[in-house]
Design a protein around this motif. Structure first.
Motif, PDB file in Angstrom:
ATOM      1  N   TRP A 238       0.858  -1.282   0.110  1.00  0.00           N
ATOM      2  CA  TRP A 238       0.039  -0.078   0.057  1.00  0.00           C
ATOM      3  C   TRP A 238       0.918   1.172   0.026  1.00  0.00           C
ATOM      4  N   ASP A 239       0.832   2.089  -1.183  1.00  0.00           N
ATOM      5  CA  ASP A 239       1.553   3.171  -1.218  1.00  0.00           C
ATOM      6  C   ASP A 239       0.993   4.582  -0.434  1.00  0.00           C
ATOM      7  N   GLY A 240       0.176   4.227   0.160  1.00  0.00           N
ATOM      8  CA  GLY A 240      -0.725   5.285   1.000  1.00  0.00           C
ATOM      9  C   GLY A 240      -1.843   5.872   0.297  1.00  0.00           C
ATOM     10  N   GLU A 241      -1.951   5.468  -1.161  1.00  0.00           N
ATOM     11  CA  GLU A 241      -3.122   6.125  -1.738  1.00  0.00           C
ATOM     12  C   GLU A 241      -3.711   4.869  -2.617  1.00  0.00           C
ATOM     13  N   ARG A 242      -2.728   3.970  -3.145  1.00  0.00           N
ATOM     14  CA  ARG A 242      -3.171   2.831  -3.946  1.00  0.00           C
ATOM     15  C   ARG A 242      -2.523   1.546  -3.901  1.00  0.00           C
ATOM     16  N   TYR A 243      -2.785   0.426  -4.213  1.00  0.00           N
ATOM     17  CA  TYR A 243      -2.042  -0.786  -4.024  1.00  0.00           C
ATOM     18  C   TYR A 243      -1.021  -0.818  -5.292  1.00  0.00           C
ATOM     19  N   VAL A 244       0.083  -1.412  -4.725  1.00  0.00           N
ATOM     20  CA  VAL A 244       1.029  -1.831  -5.900  1.00  0.00           C
ATOM     21  C   VAL A 244       1.126  -3.291  -5.752  1.00  0.00           C
ATOM     22  N   ASP A 245       1.817  -4.015  -6.682  1.00  0.00           N
ATOM     23  CA  ASP A 245       2.028  -5.351  -6.683  1.00  0.00           C
ATOM     24  C   ASP A 245       3.247  -5.504  -5.625  1.00  0.00           C
ATOM     25  N   ARG A 246       4.143  -4.884  -5.473  1.00  0.00           N
ATOM     26  CA  ARG A 246       5.437  -4.814  -4.773  1.00  0.00           C
ATOM     27  C   ARG A 246       6.160  -3.431  -4.632  1.00  0.00           C
ATOM     28  N   PRO A 247       6.735  -3.193  -3.535  1.00  0.00           N
ATOM     29  CA  PRO A 247       7.177  -2.069  -3.378  1.00  0.00           C
ATOM     30  C   PRO A 247       8.135  -1.285  -4.642  1.00  0.00           C
ATOM     31  N   ALA A 250       4.623   0.853  -9.996  1.00  0.00           N
ATOM     32  CA  ALA A 250       3.344   1.749 -10.077  1.00  0.00           C
ATOM     33  C   ALA A 250       2.123   0.782  -9.617  1.00  0.00           C
ATOM     34  N   PRO A 251       1.284   1.796  -9.002  1.00  0.00           N
ATOM     35  CA  PRO A 251      -0.115   0.999  -8.790  1.00  0.00           C
ATOM     36  C   PRO A 251      -0.711   0.499  -9.963  1.00  0.00           C
ATOM     37  N   THR A 252      -1.555  -0.774  -9.690  1.00  0.00           N
ATOM     38  CA  THR A 252      -2.346  -1.104 -10.824  1.00  0.00           C
ATOM     39  C   THR A 252      -3.709  -1.647 -10.322  1.00  0.00           C
ATOM     40  N   VAL A 253      -4.628  -1.665 -11.261  1.00  0.00           N
ATOM     41  CA  VAL A 253      -5.948  -2.129 -10.717  1.00  0.00           C
ATOM     42  C   VAL A 253      -5.882  -3.444 -10.522  1.00  0.00           C
ATOM     43  N   ARG A 254      -5.110  -4.291 -11.010  1.00  0.00           N
ATOM     44  CA  ARG A 254      -4.970  -5.803 -10.542  1.00  0.00           C
ATOM     45  C   ARG A 254      -4.244  -5.909  -9.326  1.00  0.00           C
ATOM     46  N   ALA A 255      -3.425  -5.085  -8.632  1.00  0.00           N
ATOM     47  CA  ALA A 255      -2.905  -5.177  -7.334  1.00  0.00           C
ATOM     48  C   ALA A 255      -4.123  -5.077  -6.473  1.00  0.00           C
ATOM     49  N   HIS A 256      -5.109  -4.089  -6.686  1.00  0.00           N
ATOM     50  CA  HIS A 256      -6.160  -3.773  -5.534  1.00  0.00           C
ATOM     51  C   HIS A 256      -6.959  -5.005  -5.621  1.00  0.00           C
ATOM     52  N   CYS A 257      -7.166  -5.801  -6.634  1.00  0.00           N
ATOM     53  CA  CYS A 257      -7.913  -6.931  -6.686  1.00  0.00           C
ATOM     54  C   CYS A 257      -7.370  -7.987  -6.022  1.00  0.00           C
ATOM     55  N   ASP A 258      -5.925  -8.204  -6.137  1.00  0.00           N
ATOM     56  CA  ASP A 258      -5.330  -9.114  -5.426  1.00  0.00           C
ATOM     57  C   ASP A 258      -5.184  -8.937  -4.181  1.00  0.00           C
ATOM     58  N   ALA A 259      -5.460  -7.776  -3.675  1.00  0.00           N
ATOM     59  CA  ALA A 259      -5.314  -7.602  -2.197  1.00  0.00           C
ATOM     60  C   ALA A 259      -6.591  -8.051  -1.598  1.00  0.00           C
ATOM     61  N   VAL A 260      -7.559  -7.611  -2.324  1.00  0.00           N
ATOM     62  CA  VAL A 260      -9.114  -7.987  -2.038  1.00  0.00           C
ATOM     63  C   VAL A 260      -8.922  -9.740  -1.871  1.00  0.00           C
ATOM     64  N   PRO A 528       8.647 -11.313  -4.717  1.00  0.00           N
ATOM     65  CA  PRO A 528       7.558 -11.434  -4.165  1.00  0.00           C
ATOM     66  C   PRO A 528       6.526 -10.295  -4.119  1.00  0.00           C
ATOM     67  N   GLY A 529       5.413 -10.664  -4.410  1.00  0.00           N
ATOM     68  CA  GLY A 529       4.199  -9.459  -4.556  1.00  0.00           C
ATOM     69  C   GLY A 529       2.872 -10.053  -4.457  1.00  0.00           C
ATOM     70  N   LEU A 530       2.036  -9.115  -4.755  1.00  0.00           N
ATOM     71  CA  LEU A 530       0.659  -9.586  -4.589  1.00  0.00           C
ATOM     72  C   LEU A 530       0.115 -10.623  -5.544  1.00  0.00           C
ATOM     73  N   GLN A 531       0.490 -10.377  -6.857  1.00  0.00           N
ATOM     74  CA  GLN A 531       0.044 -11.423  -7.841  1.00  0.00           C
ATOM     75  C   GLN A 531       0.507 -12.756  -7.683  1.00  0.00           C
ATOM     76  N   GLY A 532       2.062 -12.841  -7.499  1.00  0.00           N
ATOM     77  CA  GLY A 532       2.430 -14.052  -7.187  1.00  0.00           C
ATOM     78  C   GLY A 532       1.828 -14.814  -5.871  1.00  0.00           C
ATOM     79  N   THR A 533       1.708 -13.822  -4.842  1.00  0.00           N
ATOM     80  CA  THR A 533       1.098 -14.596  -3.444  1.00  0.00           C
ATOM     81  C   THR A 533      -0.388 -15.001  -3.842  1.00  0.00           C
ATOM     82  N   GLU A 534      -1.252 -14.230  -4.539  1.00  0.00           N
ATOM     83  CA  GLU A 534      -2.391 -14.750  -4.609  1.00  0.00           C
ATOM     84  C   GLU A 534      -2.694 -15.973  -5.709  1.00  0.00           C
TER      85      GLU A 534
END
Length: 574
Positions: A238-247, A250-260, A528-534
């Protein structure tokens, strides 16, 4: 009153441990004929079974009581096996081989008790054979896909991990694995760290359940660790505004969905950075009202067309990931996907015919996945598509290759990669999502298992989340359709593959960071990131469920990788 179906000869060939208790007198008589016809110097004990499909051409064969040779085994030379020995499907035993009592040999294992000389003065094929023989003691468990070369002696009570290549003698009580195999520990001692992952026979012993590569609590321990770290993992992305796949990206729509998806899977809640209402507001606000599509951050809205245009690139996948994320959050798309809503059956068939099935089956399957998923969301708005969804299944059923059950053709450069990966995407969004049976499921299993042996994509260290998922899900889908459980079609091989994949992936979890997608430049890469983890969390569930152990995880995918079909129904033409 219904009576259970009598197991067939093919059933016993693959599950010979059932023969003694379940065979009819006619089947027992047929088995005696099989044994009598073997030829050579042959002695077979009581309650033994030799699969009719096995290629058994011995010079000398001794098979002790309660032993079996399963489907498609290949036996030549001189084999002497004690009592309670099992040669599982597709084993190869050649040359001079002696097995003690209680020896278990896993599927696809080779015991090669002979060799060629290789002097430089003439071609190898013109050189004589030599043999020192292989000797295996009592109470030995040899995992699947093991190779044991000529001249090796294996002591009593040894266990050899799947995929090992044994080139030297092993002392009694050894637990060994690797290429070349090395001793990891003494079997009489307590388990050492890491041994569970290295020793991965994953093969059937007698008639019990398939043994898996790790201690009984390994799946539970992994899931507990992932749950304990899930909140911090999401906060990291979480970059403070939106979700990123990994630090750092850039933020992506998919990263938000993977977080959910991750929060729902591991925590049973929404990601804590926003309220549930704010998650829904942000995701629904991304949808273009006219086309019903969701562009990537900073990109223009895709145009709406009446010929089935459903976006390309990220927008194509957003039909899936945003729709399922909203579903988990209790929301839904506020607008239909107009290109699917307005498409006629004739236009759909024309688009399907134009997809690159021969050269790009993966992309063609992804298009079908997104189109069918958009049709699902549209059904919630009462938009059935003028018969187009039914026409989709009619076209697919009549175009499936009866030899593979798939759509598309393999290539010399990639093998079956495009075809199998496209099959996963296509069937995920169509047959699986709507709860309909796939055509030719046995042939699909054959093709997928063949693909899973391709070292270009599944060699050590080459597996990525996409390729493993695209094998695991079709195997899961087809085995559930075929039924039979542990005795089902090619079940031993499927369970062995799943066990080996689990043994490989669980240690890749990185504390506080999750899973990387995989090696190379495909997808988001190894970090490691949200997509790989999901994705890997869902893959682990499917692998565990193939082994009847998914309950040990304490989670079940409910989003994009959910095993259950959609609530929305569809009628398939007769």
């Amino acid at each position: 009153m219904d009576h259970p179906r009598q197991p067939s000869a093919r059933h016993f060939d693959h599950c010979p441990w059932l023969f003694t208790e379940e065979a009819t007198e006619e089947q027992r008589a047929a088995q005696r004929e099989v044994q009598r016809a073997l030829g050579g110097d042959t002695e077979i004990g009581e309650r033994c079974y030799v699969a009719e499909s096995a290629a058994v051409f011995p010079d000398r064969l001794r098979l002790g009581d309660d032993s079996y040779i399963a489907a498609h085994a290949y036996i030549t030379g001189e084999l002497s096996a004690g009592s309670d020995c099992t040669l599982n499907p597709f084993t190869t035993v050649r040359g001079n081989v002696v097995l003690g009592d209680g020896v278990r040999v896993g599927a696809h294992t080779s015991l090669l008790g002979f060799n060629h000389t290789m002097a430089p003065d003439r071609p190898v094929f013109r050189q004589p054979l030599t043999t020192r023989g292989i000797r295996v003691g009592d109470d030995v468990w040899i995992g699947s896909h093991v190779v044991i070369v000529d001249g090796v002696t294996i002591g009593d009570h040894c266990v050899i991990g799947a995929g090992s290549v044994v080139t030297r003698d092993l002392p009694a009580w050894s637990v060994a694995a690797g290429n070349p195999a090395r001793v990891l520990r003494d079997r009489r001692e307590g388990r050492t760290a890491g041994a569970g992952a290295a020793v991965a026979p994953g093969t059937r012993s007698g008639g019990g359940r398939t043994s898996v590569n790790h201690p009984a609590s390994a799946l539970t321990a992994f899931a507990d660790t992932a749950r304990a770290q899930a909140a911090a993992l999401l906060e990291r992305c979480w970059d403070g505004e939106r979700y990123v796949d990994r630090p750092g990206v850039a933020p992506t729509v998919r990263a938000h969905c993977d977080a959910v998806e991750i929060a729902d899977l591991l925590l049973g809640s929404v990601p804590g950075q926003l309220s549930a209402e704010e998650h829904v507001r942000r995701l629904t606000g991304l949808q273009d009202p006219k086309s019903g599509l969701v562009p990537e951050f900073g990109e223009p809205s895709p145009a709406a067309e009446a010929d089935g245009f459903i976006g390309e690139g990220a927008a194509l996948y957003h039909v899936l990931c945003v729709g399922y994320a909203l579903d988990l959050l209790g929301g839904e798309f506020p607008h239909p996907v107009s290109g699917v809503r307005d498409m006629t059956a004739r236009q759909l068939v024309a688009r399907l015919e134009a997809l690159p099935w021969r050269t790009g089956a993966w992309g063609a399957g992804a298009w079908v996945d997104s189109w069918a998923t958009a049709a699902r969301w549209n059904l919630r708005h009462g938009h059935g598509g003028d018969g187009a969804p039914e026409s989709l299944f009619g076209w697919l059923l009549t175009r499936a290759d009866p030899w593979t059950g798939m759509w598309g053709s393999p290539s010399a450069e990639e093998g079956r990669l495009q075809v199998v990966n496209g099959y996963y995407r296509l069937t995920r969004g169509s047959f699986a999502q709507f709860g309909l049976p796939v055509p030719h499921p046995e042939r699909v299993v054959d093709a997928v298992l063949d693909h899973a042996r391709d070292a270009r994509h599944f060699g050590s260290g080459r597996e990525n989340a996409c390729n493993v998922l695209d094998v695991a899900h079709p195997l899961w889908l087809c085995t559930r359709q075929l039924g039979g459980g542990a005795a089902g079609y090619r079940s031993a091989e499927i369970r062995d593959w799943a066990a080996r994949q689990l043994a490989a992936v669980l240690p890749r979890w990185q504390d506080g960071r999750g899973f990387g997608f995989g090696p190379g430049t495909v997808g988001p890469g190894p970090e490691p990131g949200l997509q790989g983890t999901e994705m890997w969390l869902a893959i682990i569930w499917y692998l565990a469920d193939l082994l009847d152990r998914s309950d040990e995880l304490g989670y079940r995918p409910r989003g994009i990788h959910r095993p259950e079909p959609a609530r929305e129904g569809i009628r398939v033409p007769d």
